[in-house]
Design an enzyme around this catalytic site. Structure first.
Site, mmCIF file in Angstrom:
data_model
loop_
_atom_site.group_PDB
_atom_site.id
_atom_site.type_symbol
_atom_site.label_atom_id
_atom_site.label_comp_id
_atom_site.label_asym_id
_atom_site.label_seq_id
_atom_site.Cartn_x
_atom_site.Cartn_y
_atom_site.Cartn_z
ATOM 1 N N HIS A 115 16.795 25.196 31.703
ATOM 2 C CA HIS A 115 17.285 26.195 32.764
ATOM 3 C C HIS A 115 16.194 27.033 33.261
ATOM 4 C CE1 HIS A 115 21.732 26.560 31.983
ATOM 5 N NE2 HIS A 115 21.307 26.124 30.960
ATOM 6 N N LYS B 23 22.843 40.977 39.577
ATOM 7 C CA LYS B 23 22.312 39.558 38.715
ATOM 8 C C LYS B 23 21.509 40.659 37.866
ATOM 9 C CE LYS B 23 20.982 37.571 42.470
ATOM 10 N NZ LYS B 23 21.052 36.297 42.196
ATOM 11 N N ARG B 24 20.808 39.892 36.812
ATOM 12 C CA ARG B 24 19.883 40.566 35.807
ATOM 13 C C ARG B 24 18.725 40.923 36.672
ATOM 14 N NH1 ARG B 24 20.580 40.601 30.223
ATOM 15 N NH2 ARG B 24 18.719 41.637 30.172
ATOM 16 N N LYS C 133 13.764 37.594 40.768
ATOM 17 C CA LYS C 133 14.970 37.874 41.710
ATOM 18 C C LYS C 133 14.715 38.851 42.788
ATOM 19 C CE LYS C 133 18.134 36.643 37.845
ATOM 20 N NZ LYS C 133 19.226 35.472 38.512
ATOM 21 N N THR D 294 24.555 31.021 39.842
ATOM 22 C CA THR D 294 25.977 30.904 40.199
ATOM 23 C C THR D 294 26.630 31.900 40.739
ATOM 24 O OG1 THR D 294 26.021 31.579 37.814
ATOM 25 C CG2 THR D 294 26.071 29.345 38.135
ATOM 26 N N LYS E 61 29.960 32.039 43.580
ATOM 27 C CA LYS E 61 31.052 32.929 43.261
ATOM 28 C C LYS E 61 31.211 33.611 44.661
ATOM 29 C CE LYS E 61 29.704 33.854 38.502
ATOM 30 N NZ LYS E 61 28.995 34.853 37.704
HETATM 31 C C1 LIG Z 1 27.550 34.935 37.392
HETATM 32 C C2 LIG Z 1 27.019 36.073 36.591
HETATM 33 C C3 LIG Z 1 25.588 36.208 36.530
HETATM 34 C C4 LIG Z 1 24.904 35.094 36.938
HETATM 35 O O1 LIG Z 1 24.263 35.605 38.404
HETATM 36 P P1 LIG Z 1 23.074 35.016 39.085
HETATM 37 O O2 LIG Z 1 23.141 35.729 40.399
HETATM 38 O O3 LIG Z 1 23.290 33.532 39.136
HETATM 39 O O4 LIG Z 1 21.935 35.281 38.410
HETATM 40 C C5 LIG Z 1 25.144 36.946 35.643
HETATM 41 N N1 LIG Z 1 26.102 38.041 35.022
HETATM 42 C C6 LIG Z 1 27.505 38.071 35.366
HETATM 43 C C7 LIG Z 1 27.959 39.096 34.707
HETATM 44 C C8 LIG Z 1 27.934 36.992 36.055
HETATM 45 O O5 LIG Z 1 29.146 36.973 36.350
#
Ligand SMILES: *Cc1c(COP(=O)(O)O)cnc(C)c1O
Length: 804
Positions: free
Chosen positions: A361, A541-542, A547, A649, A653
């Site tokens: 990952h 995101k985190r 990022k 991911t 979404k």
């Molecule tokens: C999808 C998701 C992530 C991953 O987000 P990235 O933008 O790909 O880092 C992290 N936290 C939650 C709650 C998510 O639904």
């Protein structure tokens, strides 16, 4: 695909009266409450149980069928499952929404409040754990015989709040109330040993652990779409072998009496709240071994119940390791095969390797797990010896360069162990897999060129479109029917409608509904007002340096300066929305949060920004909040330093819900760009190759800052305390770091980011063009369904069949 009749067979559609009786029954006999005394939570538990009852039949049916047909089983081992709420997911899956809304309403209970009363199951940090949850959903929907294995943490990811704009953390407590979806399996328990010594008698080794805890399984059924298949998520909880010691208790020493239980239960007590750095903590290693060993014991037991030759394990099972956290599976399986089943080492290793597959990952060195050999030897002495043997065996079986070794500098390199012990190793986007071959696993890839494969991540269209976006769901169902839910490529039927004015208007109206829903929510929860006609520009995101939330907030500050200088310009009204948690020990990430809140406060109180620019950062981003934010996004910020985001991911979404992406050529952004077309995505910044070349040539952020007055100005402002008058020196280190080091190349990409954001402003004013692009994003994102990803794993990695 399954016919309607078959679906009805599996989940007999309950009539409203039966459903109502079932809820009443569970309220009375399972929860033990009279309707007049029942709380909202009591009602929720009763409804959850009534719904859960309906997935039991397909669950039994699936389990039975897999067993009688002796289907190959897939075992997905993951330290994290970031599941979120389950009730609404199950209701929508089974198509019971309308019925339950009316039944619950008739009990005089607020249906929406009942659904949101459920706490999020937050047994994960971010993308990795959420991927595991999407995979569970897809494995059931495509009809693959699978088990998920993980840890039933008592405390999931911490709750975040802001105190004066600083992140504060509080323990999360999802199990305080009954968790109605799980079944405890006291009979499925395994003793898991730690420490102790190994005695060797000829070829036979015997490990006598110093300490043993019990792993007890808790099962949650995971129904596929319309209940047509159901797999199991089995999470392990650590329990003491004996609850307490009577002797100290009798002496009155109650602490000592409870000591065994405290020790054991510590193992599954809390999720490590960190996602991108490796934790070198003994407890973490114990957690990893605990759930991996319990899962393997369970897997081997299930196999041996109906087979007698362990050499045939690879034909019957496939184990997927979600990152290196369960990489101890390789020596553990070798240990079981040698010490419990009498296999010689080389055979044992080949059998184990035939079963194991590893998903990488991250390429970031700080995130690759390494355990000191003395720690490994102390906690898992038998495994340490086997790891040495595996390393030796590998050295002898291939002509490997010096650089390839599991044991290095007094440490066990878990990535190398996972690679050497696996049949297939996969990356999670095309770019990431390529970089894996060129960087971290370059030498291993050359030795084993058939081993590395790609499986680009995906997201489940059930939770991330059908469930979270009722407005768009209705429009899609009205327009192209419902088959897209299990066959997301069908969204392509929308392509011609991108040029249909009436359809575009309906698509835009759905977006507007979602933006108003979010605005209402934030009004209630934070007391802030959002103009739903403004652009919702979202980064969720985190919080991590790679990022680059920092670049986003610097852009906001630069925009503030620019708007003040030229207030009459036709600025696109923007609301920048941030969401995300920082690891509690990650100083830079926590400072970035404070900076977002400081700059936000300054901008939000400037009357000249009204209707032009606003910053919003609701605390405690989690799956449920993602479900509210994603459908409301106009712009999706995916701006990582190229080469550092393995896939992402969140990007998928947002795009499938009709947000346009502003992004770097990183991770799955590249594949998203190829899918939606370059006219419908905003790509900027250095490529991964350029980032590497820039670093190699000796990167000098100061020259980039000097060449970009907008950036120079905001850095001056931040450094001089313009956003932190209470503590002008707060950001001195942060700014110095940007000026002198800037490992994540914010300065190098800033101009390009500013320019693309200006283009986005222009594009926003062309409403028809924007909506057309939004429709095309949804229409062309079908490939990013996790159903496609799972079919890819089944075909290329597991060699396993799917029923649908
Ligand atoms: C999808 C998701 C992530 C991953 O987000 P990235 O933008 O790909 O880092 C992290 N936290 C939650 C709650 C998510 O639904």
């Amino acid at each position: 695909m399954l016919s309607e009749a078959k679906i009805q067979d599996l989940v007999p559609e309950p009539d409203a009266a039966a459903l109502r009786r079932s809820i009443e029954y569970h309220l009375k006999y399972t929860t033990g409450k009279d309707p007049s005394a029942a709380t909202l939570t009591d009602w929720r538990l009763a409804v959850s149980r009534a719904v859960r009852d309906l997935v039991i039949a397909p669950w039994f049916e699936t389990t039975q069928r897999v067993y009688t047909e002796d289907q190959k089983r897939v075992y997905y081992l993951s330290m994290e499952f970031l599941i979120g709420r389950l009730l609404e997911d199950a209701i929508l899956n089974l198509g019971l929404d309308d019925k339950l809304r009316s039944i619950v309403g008739n009990f005089d209970v607020d249906y929406a409040a009942l659904l949101t009363d459920e706490p999020d199951a937050a047994l994960g940090n971010g993308g990795l754990g959420r991927l595991a949850a999407c995979f569970m959903d897809s494995m059931s929907t495509v009809g693959l015989a699978a088990y998920g294995y993980g840890i039933r943490y008592n405390h999931g990811l911490f709750r975040q709040s802001f105190e004066n704009g600083w992140q504060a953390e509080e323990a999360e407590d999802w199990l305080r109330q009954t968790h109605p979806w799980e079944f405890e399996r006291p009979e499925a328990h395994y003793p898991i040993g730690f420490g102790g010594a190994v005695s060797v008698d000829g070829a036979k080794a015997t490990w006598t652990p110093a300490e043993t805890v019990l792993a007890v399984g808790y099962d949650t059924p995971v129904p596929g779409w319309r209940g047509r298949w159901s797999n199991t998520l089995r999470l392990w909880s650590a329990k003491p072998e004996r609850e307490f010691d009577l002797e100290p208790f009798n002496r009155g020493d109650y602490m000592a009496a409870a000591a065994p239980s405290v020790l054991a239960e510590t193992i599954s007590r809390v999720l490590y709240p960190d996602d991108t750095t490796a934790q070198g903590k003994e407890l973490r290693l114990k957690q990893e071994y605990f759930f991996t060993a319990a899962s393997l014991a369970d897997i081997v037991r299930r196999f041996l119940a109906h087979h007698d030759d362990v050499a045939k394990l690879p034909q019957s099972i496939a184990i997927q390791l979600n990152d290196t956290h369960p990489a101890i599976a390789c020596p553990e399986l070798v240990r079981l095969l040698m010490d419990h089943h009498g296999q010689p080492f080389e055979t044992a290793f080949e059998i184990a390797r035939g079963c194991l597959h590893y998903t990488n990952h991250t390429l970031m060195p700080e995130a690759l797990e390494r355990w000191p050999t003395d720690l490994m030897g102390r906690v898992l002495p038998r495994h340490m010896a086997l790891i040495e043997r595996i390393d030796d065996h590998h050295a002898k079986s291939v002509k490997r360069p010096e650089s390839v070794k599991i044991l290095d500098g007094g440490e066990v390199r878990m990535g190398d162990l996972a690679f050497i012990g696996a049949r297939r190793v996969n990356g999670v986007s095309a770019l990431h897999t390529e970089l894996m071959k060129q960087t971290v696993f370059k030498d291993l890839h050359e030795l084993h060129p058939e081993r590395v494969v790609n499986q680009t991540n995906g997201v489940t269209p059930r939770r991330w479109l059908y469930n979270c976006n009722p407005a768009l769901r209705s429009l899609l169902n009205d327009t192209i029917g419902e088959t897209w839910v299990t066959d997301l490529d069908r969204l392509e039927a929308l392509l011609p409608l991108a040029d249909d004015t009436a359809f575009r208007a309906r698509f835009a109206a759905a977006k507007d509904t979602n933006k108003r829903r979010l605005a209402d929510h934030l009004k209630h929860s934070m007391g802030i007002t959002l103009d739903p006609t403004a652009m919702f520009d979202i980064q969720i995101k985190r919080i991590h340096e790679y990022k680059r939330q920092l670049m986003n907030i610097l852009h906001a500050a630069a925009l503030w300066n620019a708007i003040r200088q030229n207030p009459e310009k036709n600025w696109a009204p923007r609301i920048k929305i941030f969401g995300g948690k920082a690891a509690p020990g990650y100083v830079m990430a926590k400072l970035a949060i404070k900076l977002i809140n400081d700059i936000g406060a300054t901008i939000n109180k400037d009357p000249a920004m009204a209707g032009r620019l606003q910053i919003v950062y609701p605390p405690n981003y989690n799956v449920s909040m993602a479900e509210l934010l994603i459908p409301a996004a106009d712009l999706s910020e995916q701006i990582s330093t190229a080469g550092m985001e393995a896939s992402g991911t969140g990007n998928m979404k947002l795009s499938v819900n009709g947000a346009l992406t502003v992004g770097t050529l990183d991770g799955a952004n590249i594949e998203i760009g190829e899918a939606v077309g370059s006219d419908n995505i905003f790509i900027f910044g250095l490529t991964a190759a350029e980032v590497a070349a820039t670093r190699a040539a000796g990167y000098d952020p100061a020259s980039h800052i000097a060449a970009e007055p907008r950036l120079a100005e905001i850095l001056e402002q931040i450094a001089s305390g313009a956003f932190s008058p209470d503590d002008p020196g707060r950001y001195t280190d942060l700014v110095t770091n940007l000026r002198e080091h800037d490992w994540f190349m914010v300065a190098a990409d800033f101009s390009s980011y500013w320019d693309i954001q200006s283009k986005i402003d222009e594009a926003w004013h062309d409403r028809d063009g924007w909506h057309r692009s939004a429709v095309l994003n949804t229409a062309r994102m079908g490939w990013f369904s996790s159903d496609r990803t799972i079919r890819g794993y089944a075909r290329d990695i597991w060699n396993a069949g799917t029923a649908y």
